[in-house]
Write a protein that holds these residues in place. Structure first.
Motif, PDB file in Angstrom:
ATOM      1  N   PRO A 177      33.721  31.687  47.775  1.00  0.00           N
ATOM      2  CA  PRO A 177      33.704  32.826  46.839  1.00  0.00           C
ATOM      3  C   PRO A 177      35.105  33.331  46.517  1.00  0.00           C
ATOM      4  O   PRO A 177      35.386  33.711  45.371  1.00  0.00           O
ATOM      5  N   CYS A 178      35.985  33.324  47.520  1.00  0.00           N
ATOM      6  CA  CYS A 178      37.338  33.834  47.297  1.00  0.00           C
ATOM      7  C   CYS A 178      38.052  33.005  46.237  1.00  0.00           C
ATOM      8  O   CYS A 178      38.686  33.524  45.323  1.00  0.00           O
ATOM      9  N   ILE A 196      36.636  31.140  43.962  1.00  0.00           N
ATOM     10  CA  ILE A 196      35.995  31.280  42.641  1.00  0.00           C
ATOM     11  C   ILE A 196      36.562  32.501  41.915  1.00  0.00           C
ATOM     12  O   ILE A 196      36.953  32.422  40.747  1.00  0.00           O
ATOM     13  N   VAL A 197      36.667  33.624  42.626  1.00  0.00           N
ATOM     14  CA  VAL A 197      37.208  34.834  41.990  1.00  0.00           C
ATOM     15  C   VAL A 197      38.670  34.608  41.597  1.00  0.00           C
ATOM     16  O   VAL A 197      39.092  34.924  40.471  1.00  0.00           O
ATOM     17  N   GLY A 198      39.442  34.022  42.508  1.00  0.00           N
ATOM     18  CA  GLY A 198      40.848  33.746  42.193  1.00  0.00           C
ATOM     19  C   GLY A 198      40.971  32.826  40.998  1.00  0.00           C
ATOM     20  O   GLY A 198      41.829  33.007  40.135  1.00  0.00           O
ATOM     21  N   MET A 217      38.814  32.527  38.578  1.00  0.00           N
ATOM     22  CA  MET A 217      38.422  33.215  37.343  1.00  0.00           C
ATOM     23  C   MET A 217      39.520  34.148  36.847  1.00  0.00           C
ATOM     24  O   MET A 217      39.784  34.206  35.648  1.00  0.00           O
ATOM     25  N   THR A 218      40.188  34.849  37.761  1.00  0.00           N
ATOM     26  CA  THR A 218      41.289  35.692  37.283  1.00  0.00           C
ATOM     27  C   THR A 218      42.423  34.813  36.762  1.00  0.00           C
ATOM     28  O   THR A 218      43.160  35.223  35.872  1.00  0.00           O
ATOM     29  N   HIS A 238      46.133  37.847  41.797  1.00  0.00           N
ATOM     30  CA  HIS A 238      45.583  36.520  41.498  1.00  0.00           C
ATOM     31  C   HIS A 238      46.200  35.432  42.376  1.00  0.00           C
ATOM     32  O   HIS A 238      45.502  34.673  43.017  1.00  0.00           O
ATOM     33  N   GLN A 280      45.307  35.556  45.922  1.00  0.00           N
ATOM     34  CA  GLN A 280      43.919  35.192  46.172  1.00  0.00           C
ATOM     35  C   GLN A 280      43.757  33.677  46.266  1.00  0.00           C
ATOM     36  O   GLN A 280      43.065  33.179  47.153  1.00  0.00           O
ATOM     37  N   TYR A 292      40.373  41.319  51.245  1.00  0.00           N
ATOM     38  CA  TYR A 292      39.803  42.027  50.080  1.00  0.00           C
ATOM     39  C   TYR A 292      40.335  43.447  49.986  1.00  0.00           C
ATOM     40  O   TYR A 292      40.623  43.936  48.888  1.00  0.00           O
ATOM     41  N   MET A 341      42.138  43.408  46.325  1.00  0.00           N
ATOM     42  CA  MET A 341      41.326  43.909  45.212  1.00  0.00           C
ATOM     43  C   MET A 341      41.967  45.130  44.536  1.00  0.00           C
ATOM     44  O   MET A 341      42.024  45.198  43.314  1.00  0.00           O
ATOM     45  N   TYR A 397      44.426  44.271  41.708  1.00  0.00           N
ATOM     46  CA  TYR A 397      43.969  43.981  40.338  1.00  0.00           C
ATOM     47  C   TYR A 397      43.941  45.284  39.544  1.00  0.00           C
ATOM     48  O   TYR A 397      44.391  45.350  38.397  1.00  0.00           O
TER      49      TYR A 397
END
Ligand code: HEM
Ligand SMILES: [Cu+2]
Length: 652
Positions: free
Chosen positions: A387-388, A390-392, A394-395, A417, A420, A463, A467, A470
């Motif tokens: 998950p980490c 994936i978020v990184g 996407m940003t 970003h 992450q 996180y 977070m 951002y």
């Protein structure tokens, strides 16, 4: 540089630095005293400093990189402390803050991530492909010592001469003599240059190892996925690192001989540097992340008790990522006026990388699907990574939208970003690998409870730390600022972020405790503690110095798993027929030659000809001396193999 007073040489005036001076001095004295008291000098020299055994070189890489993680981590916490206490107090002065974000960035990427990665290559690749060592064991040792001396040269800058402070990529004109007259920038150039030569040689060494040293029967498409990821990473290294070498050499010529490659006066151009450094810099981030992908592939398959889903597409994804990484570099300067067409091209090439990355993530998920999953530490880190990352990712895609980047550029959004992907992808990945292969390397397991504490502290801390950044980025906080005023409204987010940073720091301490605790209550393991699938698990833990008493014959992917299945059906291996094993001898050449490189580098940093000349002569002389040394190898007798195997207790 002419030294006229003490403060020209030693960095003075800062209590933090005096503290470091004392700590370094005391540690060195303690080491010397301990080695002398326990009569360990000879042992250190014979068994470690001169070793050409890939496993021992791997261990030295890991130790050095964990020390660097500590140094880079302390830097990070100093910065976060400053940002939690803005305005009111000058814990770090702006200049000192510049020093620290520069050394933090350089150390984390070049002296932590790279060597930790090389450590894992060394510990694992020869064992995975059924080889006795890497293709060029002596060169391997030279690579390590060049990295080590480069890292030391870079590290002494903060107590001797002064740290670099032009950012981790040292953009001109700031990094030119005119704006950075001190020696910090020269430490930067020589520290990275010397270790970079080592990295390039490691890249060559592992490509040859993987292409030439595989056990009979191991076709390319039967290689374990980690080995594939090492191959793709090393191919990227040998294409990217020469660019770095040349770029730093040109910057050196600018600074040392007053050339003007990168200054606007006299016809140079700083934009040239920025293009070149990112032609290396962008592939560099894939160099460090690709092996993490390989690690996850091994771990997911092992702990799901299933073969890896989509092997062919994984290989294809690795290779296409390493190729595409060379066509994206301009996304680092969308805002510098390249024009819409150029920006559009680089925006699209950047986004394309998300596709193979997505393929890999789906493959891992499909591998886990209906698997008998066990949640051991390596698997936990892998599950946290997905998950980490994936978020990184996407940003990252958000940043790659060129017009949007005009908003995000050089803001805390970017900082969040890349941390992450670097922490969630690279650091978590290498931790997973370290936990996975630890019992293989040392023959004992790491304590689970302390490891879980470390795991949760790192993850929650991550996180909590990143977070809020951002948000800060969207609120307009730019990177590389050491202070801000209260009316920006940034304080509370920064304060929370700093707490997260410290949680990760405590997580690291738990890992240190975990290692010390586990050494004390050593829980011995057999060769195959996780129920592994690939060849490294088919030999005892720790592996004997010659790795495989008998070179395995490979018939399929996950060959060790296949053999275990056959054994369960009652098919027995024939009794082993040992033959003498050809091994390389230890050598002092690499460490001695690297010491001369250190002397040469130090001489260039201070422009002291009396040091440059002996350094250069020393390098040439060790090379010459070594070329007349014909006593470089020996045979292990069948008797000794039998004795070693009996002592290690074969797993089959
Ligand atoms: C362990 C937690 C970490 C924390 C709390 C942290 C914190 C920070 C901070 C506060 C900055 C300066 C931001 C600014 O003012 O511009 C920074 C910059 C940076 N960090 Fe980290 N960091 C961590 C881990 C890492 C890791 C693991 C890597 C790489 C593998 C890394 C790579 C970088 C780089 C490349 C920069 C940019 C330096 C520059 O601007 O020249 N960091 N980090
Ligand atoms: Cu990039």
């Amino acid at each position: 540089m002419k030294i006229t007073k003490l403060s020209d040489f030693f960095v003075t005036g800062d209590p933090l630095i005096y503290g470091a001076d004392v700590a370094i001095g005391l540690t060195m004295v303690a080491i010397v005293v301990a080695l002398t008291a326990f009569k360990r000098w000879g042992w250190l020299w014979r068994e470690w400093l001169t070793t050409v055994d890939h496993k021992r070189i791997g261990i030295m890489y890991v130790i050095a990189s964990l020390l660097m993680l500590f140094r880079g981590g302390v830097d990070a916490l100093l910065m976060r402390t400053q940002l939690a206490l803005p305005d009111s107090m000058e814990f770090l002065k702006p200049d000192h803050y510049n020093d620290i974000f520069t050394t933090h960035g350089v150390i984390m990427i070049l002296f932590m991530a790279m060597p930790l990665m090389f450590g894992l290559f060394n510990l694992t690749v020869p064992l995975q492909i059924g080889a006795r060592d890497v293709a060029f064991p002596l060169l391997n040792s030279l690579s390590f010592w060049l990295f080590f001396m480069g890292a030391m040269l870079f590290n002494v800058s903060f107590v001797i001469g002064g740290s670099p402070e032009a950012g981790w990529l040292a953009y001109p004109p700031l990094s030119e003599k005119m704006f950075s007259p001190g020696v910090g920038q020269d430490f930067y150039i020589w520290g990275i240059q010397i270790s970079g030569i080592g990295s390039l040689m490691t890249g060559i060494n592992f490509i040859v190892t993987i292409l030439k040293m595989r056990a009979p029967g191991m076709k390319l498409m039967k290689m374990p996925m980690f080995t594939w990821s090492v191959l793709s990473s090393c191919l990227t290294i040998i294409l990217a690192f020469p660019i770095l070498t040349v770029t730093l050499a040109l910057l050196f010529i600018d600074r040392y001989f007053g050339a003007h490659f990168f200054t606007l006066d006299m016809g140079g151009n700083p934009m040239m540097y920025i293009n070149l450094i990112w032609m290396w810099g962008h592939p560099e981030v894939y160099i460090v992340v690709l092996p993490a992908f390989g690690i996850f592939s091994e771990i997911v398959a092992t702990f799901s008790k299933k073969r890896l889903f989509g092997y062919g597409s994984m290989v294809f994804a690795l290779m296409s990522i390493s190729i595409f990484s060379f066509f994206t570099w301009a996304h680092h300067f969308f805002t510098m006026g390249s024009g819409a067409n150029v920006n559009a091209f680089f925006a699209v090439t950047t986004m394309i990388i998300a596709i193979p990355t997505g393929v890999k993530i789906f493959n891992w998920l499909f591998t886990m699907y209906k698997g008998k999953i066990t949640f051991e530490l390596p698997m936990l880190w892998t599950m946290a990574f997905i998950p980490c990352f994936i978020v990184g990712g996407m940003t990252g895609v958000m940043l790659s939208v060129a017009p949007a980047d005009f908003q995000f550029h050089n803001s805390y959004f970017l900082i969040a970003h890349f941390h992450q992907v670097l922490i969630g992808g690279v650091v978590f990945g290498y931790f997973a690998g370290l936990y996975y292969w630890w019992p293989k390397v040392f023959g004992f397991k790491l304590n689970d409870k302390l490891g879980k504490w470390a795991f949760w502290l790192w993850n929650i801390g991550f996180y909590v730390c990143f977070m809020p950044q951002y948000v800060l980025g969207l609120m307009g906080m730019t990177r590389r600022v050491s202070s801000y005023s209260w009316d920006t409204g940034w304080w509370s987010w920064n304060f929370v972020s700093t707490i997260g940073g410290f949680l990760m720091g405590i997580g690291f301490l738990f890992q240190v405790w975990q290692i010390l605790h586990s050494i004390k209550f050593m829980e011995r393991v057999k060769g195959d503690p996780w129920g592994g699938r690939t060849l490294e698990w088919s030999i005892p833990s720790p592996a004997p110095f010659y790795n495989f008493a008998i070179t395995p014959k490979v018939e399929g992917r996950d060959d060790w798993w296949r053999r275990k299945e056959l054994a369960a059906k009652g098919v027995q291996d024939p009794p082993p027929k040992y033959e003498p094993i050809h091994m390389p001898k230890n050598s002092g050449t690499p460490i001695v030659m690297s010491l001369f490189w250190f002397i040469l580098g130090f001489g260039f940093v201070f422009d002291w000809l009396w040091l440059i000349v002996p350094g250069a002569i020393g390098i040439a002389a060790t090379m010459l001396y070594h070329s007349f040394n014909y006593d470089t190898d020996y045979y292990v007798t069948v008797d000794e193999i039998k004795k070693t195997e009996a002592k290690a207790g074969r797993v089959v």
